[in-house]
Design a protein around this motif. Structure first.
Motif, short mmCIF file in Angstrom:
data_model
loop_
_atom_site.label_atom_id
_atom_site.label_comp_id
_atom_site.label_asym_id
_atom_site.label_seq_id
_atom_site.Cartn_x
_atom_site.Cartn_y
_atom_site.Cartn_z
N LEU A 85 -24.76 -12.37 9.82
CA LEU A 85 -25.15 -14.05 9.81
C LEU A 85 -23.89 -14.69 9.68
O LEU A 85 -23.94 -15.65 10.42
N ILE A 86 -23.15 -14.22 8.90
CA ILE A 86 -21.67 -15.00 8.68
C ILE A 86 -20.80 -14.83 10.09
O ILE A 86 -20.54 -15.72 10.46
N GLY A 87 -20.72 -13.49 10.52
CA GLY A 87 -20.29 -13.44 11.57
C GLY A 87 -20.68 -14.19 12.97
O GLY A 87 -19.96 -14.77 13.71
N LEU A 88 -21.88 -14.33 13.12
CA LEU A 88 -22.79 -15.08 13.95
C LEU A 88 -22.42 -16.71 13.97
O LEU A 88 -22.14 -17.25 14.86
N GLU A 102 -20.40 -13.44 21.58
CA GLU A 102 -18.99 -12.96 21.61
C GLU A 102 -18.71 -12.63 23.20
O GLU A 102 -17.64 -13.13 23.85
N LEU A 103 -19.64 -11.88 23.62
CA LEU A 103 -19.29 -11.18 24.95
C LEU A 103 -19.48 -12.47 26.05
O LEU A 103 -18.68 -12.49 27.01
N ASP A 114 -9.34 -8.59 23.78
CA ASP A 114 -8.47 -8.45 22.73
C ASP A 114 -8.42 -9.48 21.39
O ASP A 114 -7.65 -9.21 20.66
N ARG A 115 -9.01 -10.59 21.76
CA ARG A 115 -9.14 -11.45 20.81
C ARG A 115 -10.48 -11.53 19.72
O ARG A 115 -10.62 -12.22 18.95
N LEU A 116 -11.23 -10.54 20.16
CA LEU A 116 -12.44 -10.29 19.44
C LEU A 116 -12.16 -9.78 17.97
O LEU A 116 -11.19 -9.15 17.58
N PRO A 117 -12.80 -10.48 16.96
CA PRO A 117 -12.45 -10.10 15.55
C PRO A 117 -12.83 -8.76 15.14
O PRO A 117 -13.84 -8.22 15.62
#
Length: 230
Positions: A8-11, A135-136, A148-151
């Motif tokens: 949930l935090i990542g989202l 993200e995608l 390459d910038r994905l956490p």
């Protein structure tokens, strides 16, 4: 099962980054083609808004979409809207979904629900599924958010998620996926020689999600297979 707080935090953080990026786009930017064949950026943003509402339907015990035709029509109908309207739609639908996640009783996170195309999953998996969408498709917009910038928190979770998506797929050879830090995952089909695919989690996510052709990966035991669409 407790609330999937990390997802949930990542989202939340990924949604904030997306909204900041969308705020810089104008009508012409959204009318331009995205990196997904046949879709403009407006198609992508409309899809993200309707996906948020669809997941809210699942949390409420309703079908995700009325049917595939209605889903596609909603995306097509919304794709050409002005940028300000699109931004408000993505922001407001994301807020509604965040509120629905927050209000979900603790005991319901274990509930299994039906999603699209007969897929079933626990409600606890929905924040990660939505995080993957954000993200995608942010990458697919082609506005500077690259693979390459994905956490790292995202790629670590998503390799596991995507390898499970392809587990048992009869059109793939057995796959042994290996990250540089020693972690490994098994996926693919059950017949034939096992193909070992190794690289950084970011490179694995790029290939598994169909966003790269496998750059940054090494393969042994066979050639790198072409993956079916997600």
């Amino acid at each position: 099962m407790t609330k999937p707080t990390g997802d949930l935090i990542g989202l939340r953080d990924a949604t904030r980054r997306l909204l900041t990026a969308l705020d810089a786009l104008d009508d012409a930017d959204l009318a331009a083609l995205s990196q997904l064949p046949g879709w403009t950026r407006g198609h992508l943003t409309t899809h993200l808004a309707r996906n948020a509402d669809a997941l809210g339907n699942v949390l409420a015990g309703r079908p995700m979409y009325p049917d595939e035709e209605a889903r596609d029509a909603d995306i097509e109908r919304g794709a050409a809207r002005p940028a300000a309207e699109q931004l408000a739609d993505v922001r407001d639908s994301a807020a509604r979904l965040a509120d629905a996640f927050e209000a979900l009783p603790a005991e319901r996170w274990q509930t299994t629900a039906e999603l699209r195309n007969g897929v079933r999953d626990r409600l606890s998996a929905l924040p990660l599924r939505r995080w993957v969408e954000i993200e995608l498709h942010h990458v697919d917009l082609g506005i500077g958010h690259t693979i390459d910038r994905l956490p790292g928190t995202f790629t670590d979770r998503t390799v596991d998620y995507l390898t499970r998506r392809f587990a048992g797929h009869q059109d793939l050879p057995p796959l042994d996926l290996r990250a540089e830090d020693g972690r490994s995952w098994y996926s693919g089909g059950h017949d034939g020689a096992r193909v070992v695919v190794a690289g950084a989690p970011t490179a694995l996510v790029g290939w598994l999600s169909g966003r790269t052709t496998g750059s940054g990966l090494t393969t042994s035991g066979g050639t790198l297979p072409v993956l079916p669409p997600l």
